[in-house]
Design an enzyme around this catalytic site. Structure first.
Site, short mmCIF file in Angstrom:
data_model
loop_
_atom_site.label_atom_id
_atom_site.label_comp_id
_atom_site.label_asym_id
_atom_site.label_seq_id
_atom_site.Cartn_x
_atom_site.Cartn_y
_atom_site.Cartn_z
N GLY A 157 0.79 -1.22 0.00
CA GLY A 157 0.00 0.00 0.00
C GLY A 157 0.83 1.27 0.00
N HIS A 158 2.16 1.16 -0.03
CA HIS A 158 3.02 2.36 0.08
C HIS A 158 4.19 2.27 -0.88
CE1 HIS A 158 5.52 5.46 2.11
NE2 HIS A 158 4.37 5.92 2.50
N PHE A 159 4.13 2.42 -2.04
CA PHE A 159 2.99 2.70 -2.91
C PHE A 159 2.96 1.61 -3.96
CE2 PHE A 159 4.58 6.75 -1.27
CZ PHE A 159 3.43 7.25 -0.69
N VAL A 218 7.93 2.39 -1.73
CA VAL A 218 8.85 3.22 -0.96
C VAL A 218 8.65 2.87 0.52
CG1 VAL A 218 9.44 5.57 -0.29
CG2 VAL A 218 8.78 5.10 -2.64
#
Length: 158
Positions: free
Chosen positions: A55-57, A62
């Site tokens: 979810g990041h990203f 990252v």
């Protein structure tokens, strides 16, 4: 502890004897160098399988800055434990004591940390006063600073 033992690194099994963190929150894989009361160099190997990358990203993974700070704080905790252990007059840490993060100042992020990076964590004791430990910490990738901060922690009973 002899002088040569003070300069040795630590493998993941030894790290787990000091830090209470476990997967997915244990963010130090190895200690390559430690001089109690002075400095520590540790490594977090960042892999694409880290749970936060989904979810990041999704389009460009990252490592979240807060987790880079946490990795630096864990390295500081290891240095604090090893320092206390090397001081015979101090009350020794045991399973009922933990180092808690109590503050972060001057946090700066210089470059992203991505899957495949080896995040090299450097921390130096700058001061210890009235139970508060202060550190200067950096996280580097390929020698370039990814993040830096001043970190404070204290030892408490659990």
């Amino acid at each position: 502890m002899t002088q040569s033992e003070q300069h040795t690194g630590m493998n993941i099994h030894q790290i787990k004897n000091y830090l209470p963190h476990r997967y997915p929150f244990l963010l130090v894989d190895r200690v390559s160098h430690c001089v109690p009361g002075e400095v520590i160099e540790a490594v977090k190997n960042v892999t694409v399988n880290e749970p936060f990358f989904g979810g990041h990203f999704p389009q460009r993974p990252v490592m979240p800055g807060v987790l880079i700070l946490e990795a630096m704080a864990q390295a500081c905790g290891l240095l604090a434990f090893r320092t206390r252990e090397s001081q015979p007059d101090e009350e020794q840490p045991d399973d009922s004591k933990l180092f808690y993060l109590v503050g972060i100042d001057k946090a700066k992020f210089k470059r992203p940390v991505e899957p495949g990076d080896a995040l090299v964590l450097h921390a130096r004791v700058t001061r210890s006063m009235r139970g508060i430990w202060m550190f200067s910490a950096e996280a580097r990738v390929d020698g370039a600073v990814a993040a830096s901060a001043e970190i404070r922690c204290t030892m408490r009973e659990v």
